[in-house]
Structure formats: C-alpha cells, structure tokens
Motif scaffolding. Structure first.
Motif, PDB file in Angstrom:
ATOM      1  N   SER A  24       0.844  -1.194   0.000  1.00 38.44           N
ATOM      2  CA  SER A  24       0.000   0.000   0.000  1.00 38.44           C
ATOM      3  C   SER A  24       0.876   1.240   0.000  1.00 38.44           C
ATOM      4  O   SER A  24       2.057   1.190   0.365  1.00 38.44           O
ATOM      5  CB  SER A  24      -0.928   0.014   1.220  1.00 38.44           C
TER       6      SER A  24
ATOM      7  N   GLY B 106     -10.453  12.272  -6.065  1.00 37.55           N
ATOM      8  CA  GLY B 106     -11.199  11.020  -5.968  1.00 37.55           C
ATOM      9  C   GLY B 106     -10.301   9.838  -5.671  1.00 37.55           C
ATOM     10  O   GLY B 106      -9.156   9.988  -5.239  1.00 37.55           O
ATOM     11  N   GLU B 107     -10.814   8.630  -5.939  1.00 38.27           N
ATOM     12  CA  GLU B 107     -10.042   7.418  -5.678  1.00 38.27           C
ATOM     13  C   GLU B 107      -9.182   6.990  -6.862  1.00 38.27           C
ATOM     14  O   GLU B 107      -8.248   6.219  -6.696  1.00 38.27           O
ATOM     15  CB  GLU B 107     -10.978   6.267  -5.292  1.00 38.27           C
ATOM     16  N   TRP B 108      -9.486   7.485  -8.048  1.00 33.16           N
ATOM     17  CA  TRP B 108      -8.749   7.046  -9.233  1.00 33.16           C
ATOM     18  C   TRP B 108      -7.281   7.449  -9.137  1.00 33.16           C
ATOM     19  O   TRP B 108      -6.937   8.528  -8.648  1.00 33.16           O
ATOM     20  CB  TRP B 108      -9.353   7.663 -10.492  1.00 33.16           C
ATOM     21  N   TYR B 109      -6.422   6.562  -9.599  1.00 31.74           N
ATOM     22  CA  TYR B 109      -5.004   6.887  -9.745  1.00 31.74           C
ATOM     23  C   TYR B 109      -4.420   5.996 -10.830  1.00 31.74           C
ATOM     24  O   TYR B 109      -5.024   5.004 -11.254  1.00 31.74           O
ATOM     25  CB  TYR B 109      -4.243   6.691  -8.425  1.00 31.74           C
TER      26      TYR B 109
ATOM     27  N   PHE C 200     -12.841   1.915  -9.815  1.00 36.43           N
ATOM     28  CA  PHE C 200     -12.646   2.801  -8.675  1.00 36.43           C
ATOM     29  C   PHE C 200     -13.999   3.343  -8.228  1.00 36.43           C
ATOM     30  O   PHE C 200     -14.886   3.602  -9.052  1.00 36.43           O
ATOM     31  CB  PHE C 200     -11.734   3.976  -9.053  1.00 36.43           C
ATOM     32  N   ASN C 201     -14.148   3.509  -6.923  1.00 35.79           N
ATOM     33  CA  ASN C 201     -15.378   4.090  -6.399  1.00 35.79           C
ATOM     34  C   ASN C 201     -15.493   5.559  -6.800  1.00 35.79           C
ATOM     35  O   ASN C 201     -14.502   6.295  -6.802  1.00 35.79           O
ATOM     36  CB  ASN C 201     -15.413   3.984  -4.870  1.00 35.79           C
TER      37      ASN C 201
ATOM     38  N   TYR D 118     -13.206  13.369  -2.339  1.00 34.73           N
ATOM     39  CA  TYR D 118     -12.650  13.722  -1.030  1.00 34.73           C
ATOM     40  C   TYR D 118     -12.267  15.199  -1.035  1.00 34.73           C
ATOM     41  O   TYR D 118     -11.451  15.629  -1.860  1.00 34.73           O
ATOM     42  CB  TYR D 118     -11.413  12.886  -0.718  1.00 34.73           C
TER      43      TYR D 118
ATOM     44  N   LEU E 100      -4.769   9.626   1.948  1.00 36.20           N
ATOM     45  CA  LEU E 100      -5.539   8.562   1.309  1.00 36.20           C
ATOM     46  C   LEU E 100      -4.609   7.376   1.077  1.00 36.20           C
ATOM     47  O   LEU E 100      -3.491   7.542   0.587  1.00 36.20           O
ATOM     48  CB  LEU E 100      -6.103   9.053  -0.027  1.00 36.20           C
TER      49      LEU E 100
ATOM     50  N   VAL F 250      -3.779   3.968  -0.919  1.00 36.02           N
ATOM     51  CA  VAL F 250      -4.089   3.218  -2.137  1.00 36.02           C
ATOM     52  C   VAL F 250      -3.333   1.898  -2.089  1.00 36.02           C
ATOM     53  O   VAL F 250      -2.247   1.804  -1.520  1.00 36.02           O
ATOM     54  CB  VAL F 250      -3.716   4.013  -3.411  1.00 36.02           C
TER      55      VAL F 250
ATOM     56  N   LYS G  11      -2.619  11.379 -10.110  1.00 36.31           N
ATOM     57  CA  LYS G  11      -3.990  11.540  -9.618  1.00 36.31           C
ATOM     58  C   LYS G  11      -4.565  12.851 -10.128  1.00 36.31           C
ATOM     59  O   LYS G  11      -3.844  13.833 -10.301  1.00 36.31           O
ATOM     60  CB  LYS G  11      -4.033  11.539  -8.077  1.00 36.31           C
TER      61      LYS G  11
END
Length: 356
Positions: free
Chosen positions: A249, A265-268, A299-300, A304, A314, A316, A334
């Motif tokens: 992680s 967001g969550e995307w990366y 990705f959700n 954020y 965050l 990941v 990101k």
C-alpha cells in the motif's frame, strides 16, 4: 654447565618472559581499544539499526573445510538480505577475496543475496577485499563511503568498526548469528585477539590495501519529486518510508495551499520511466487473471475534499501493477479539481518515486 652458559640461558629466559609479557600487555591494550570503539555501535537486530546508504558485507568462504555450506557465510547473507528488505540500506558492497579465478567470494555473495531477493543493481562487487583492512579502506577510498553499516559476526564487527573509525568512517554494525560450540568459540576468540594485534600494528605503520584504483560513485536513490498542472496542490507519499518491494500500500498526502477547497477522488494511475519517457506500469499477474476472466476492476466514484491550507491522506493499494523493478523510477498520477462546479476540467498531480 659452565657459568657463561648459565648466564646465557638466564638472559634468554628473561628475554622470552619479557617478550611474552609485552605481547600480553599489547593484546590487552588492543582489545580494550577495539571494544571501546565498538561500544554502542553493534546491533543484533535489523529493526533497531539506523539507516545507511551502504552496507559493507565482509566476505568469507561459502564452504567450510568439509565442503559443506559455511554457517558464517550463510548467516551473513541472511542478515544482509534482512537489512536490505527492512529498508535499512540502499546498497550492499560484497567485499571479499578473489585472488584466483577459482576462488571468488564476492560473486558467491552476490548470487546468494540475489537468491534472497536482493536486486542485482543494489549489489556492488569489491573483488579486492583480501583482508578486513582492505575492505574497510576501499569502502571509503574507492566507493566514497563516509558512513557504513558493517555486516559480519560480532567479534569481527568490533575490529571492522575500529578500522572504520581510524579511517574517518562513521559506522555501525549488525551481527550475524554465530552458532558454534565452546571450543570453537574459544579458538575463534584467540584468533580474533591476535588479528586485533596485527590490525593495530598495521594502523601504526600505515599499512594500505593491496589495491586501490579509480573512484566508483554509488548513486543516490532519487528523492520524491512532486508537481502538478495547477498551482497550490502538492502530493507526496508519506508511507511506507522507504517504499520497498513488495508494495502492499501507499499512503498519499495531499496539501492544498490555496484559499479554496479542492476535491480529489479514488482514481489513480502508476507510470514507469522507460528510456526517458513515461508509459503505463505493467499490470500484475493477479490483475491480468481478472481481465482474462472478464472481471472489471473499478474505482469508487467518491470525492474527497481538501480544505484550504489543509491536508488529506488517502491509502491506495496498487496491487493491479507490477512494481517489482527496483531499478526504475515510477510516477503516481492523480486528478484533482478546484471550483467552479460543475467541474469543467480536472488538473493532475504527480509524484515520482523509487522502490527499494
């Protein structure tokens, strides 16, 4: 026996006794000096030892006199690999004897370290480490090391630390296990005492390594490099420190230096530097298995907020990527957005990093 012979024998006896006393006094002196120099610098666990850029792995024969694996060698290799995988060193100098083409300690150490998961590009071979003095002095004069972590058994480490101090190197040591019976330990202790005597004489008389040569620079690992397409946003990796393989992680920290709230967001995405250009990092075997089975990884769709002059962390889990190449530079990408909303255009933040 005549009077002259008696006097001669007496003088020889007294001379031998005086010489023996001198040797004993000198041996005690040398050992006290070595033990004091090593005090507080020898660690038995890799967990508590401080980080150094370079470790010096002192060589020994990989096989014992019966042709079986030498426990001194295997324990040093195990300790060195643990040190590297714990992120306590970036490089390992494998320094040993290679006086003939049929006897090659450094190559044997490299092969064993690689078998324990240490990347080849993090192993530096020193084929002229004929003695401990050669290994330590060459670490400074050839490889430019002003600080070191030394790896050997405890008594040997103490002597190496004294040599390091005498040559202006700030060093600590981690001791590989020594598994031997009482008789073997006694024999090794006597041998080490005499080796310390010789070392002290070598230092006093300015003994130099058999070979020196041209300087070889050991590169620094690249520090993180953060940048973005819009001012006011910085992203960096705050954990683990250092990032090391396997990467389970990554903890990202976003800092918003504007007086306006931003959203991420969550995307990366993770890229890899390939011949001076960036391309998508290779996918992991697990992810490719999912794709083969028609399973999509998404990705959700969560936003954020990062408040003005605030920060946000965050975590990941980059399991979809194969990040096993420790010789490469990676870039985590990101997107983020500032108002006005609805968002017309997203900006992008980048952080470049390397993996140990």
């Amino acid at each position: 026996m005549n009077h002259k012979s008696h006097i001669l024998i007496k003088r020889i006896t007294l001379s031998l006794v005086a010489f023996l006393l001198l040797v004993i006094i000198f041996t005690v002196y040398a050992n006290v000096k070595v033990e004091r120099a090593a005090e507080g610098k020898i660690y038995t666990s890799v967990d508590s030892i401080p980080h150094n850029k370079v470790a010096l792995l002192l060589g020994t024969n990989p096989l014992n006199k019966w042709g079986r694996p030498n426990s001194y060698f295997t324990n040093r290799i195990k300790t060195a690999s643990e040190l590297y995988h714990a992120g306590k060193v970036d490089y390992i100098i494998a320094s040993g004897d290679n006086h003939t083409k049929d006897y090659d300690e450094p190559t044997a150490m490299r092969d064993s370290l690689m078998a324990h998961g240490v990347p080849e590009d993090r192993i530096i071979l020193d084929f002229a480490g004929f003695r401990t003095l050669d290994s330590v002095v060459r670490a400074k004069e050839i490889f430019g090391c002003d600080s070191l972590t030394i790896i050997s058994q405890a008594d040997h480490n103490a002597r190496a630390l004294y040599l390091a101090e005498a040559n202006g190197i700030e060093a600590v040591a981690v001791s590989a296990p020594l598994r031997a019976g009482r008789w073997v330990r006694t024999r090794l202790a006597i041998r080490e005492w005499l080796a310390r005597d010789k070392m002290m004489l070598d230092i006093w008389f300015g003994k130099q390594p058999h070979f020196l040569g041209e300087r070889i620079e050991i590169p620094d690992l690249m520090p993180q490099k953060s940048y973005a397409t819009a001012e006011g946003m910085t992203m960096r990796i705050v954990g683990p420190d250092p990032v090391k393989t396997p990467v389970d992680s990554l903890i990202l920290e976003f800092t918003n230096n504007r007086d306006t709230e931003l959203t991420t967001g969550e995307w990366y995405r993770i890229d890899i530097d390939s011949d001076g250009g960036w391309r998508l990092a290779p996918y992991s075997e697990k992810y490719m298995e999912y794709k083969t089975k028609g399973i999509e990884v998404c990705f959700n769709a969560i936003g954020y907020p990062v408040k003005p002059d605030g920060s946000f962390q965050l975590t990941v889990k980059p399991w979809i990527y194969d990040l096993s190449d420790t010789s490469s530079t990676y870039r985590l990408v990101k997107t983020f957005s500032y108002p006005p909303y609805p968002i017309q255009k997203s900006d992008t933040a980048y952080v470049e990093f390397q993996i140990r």
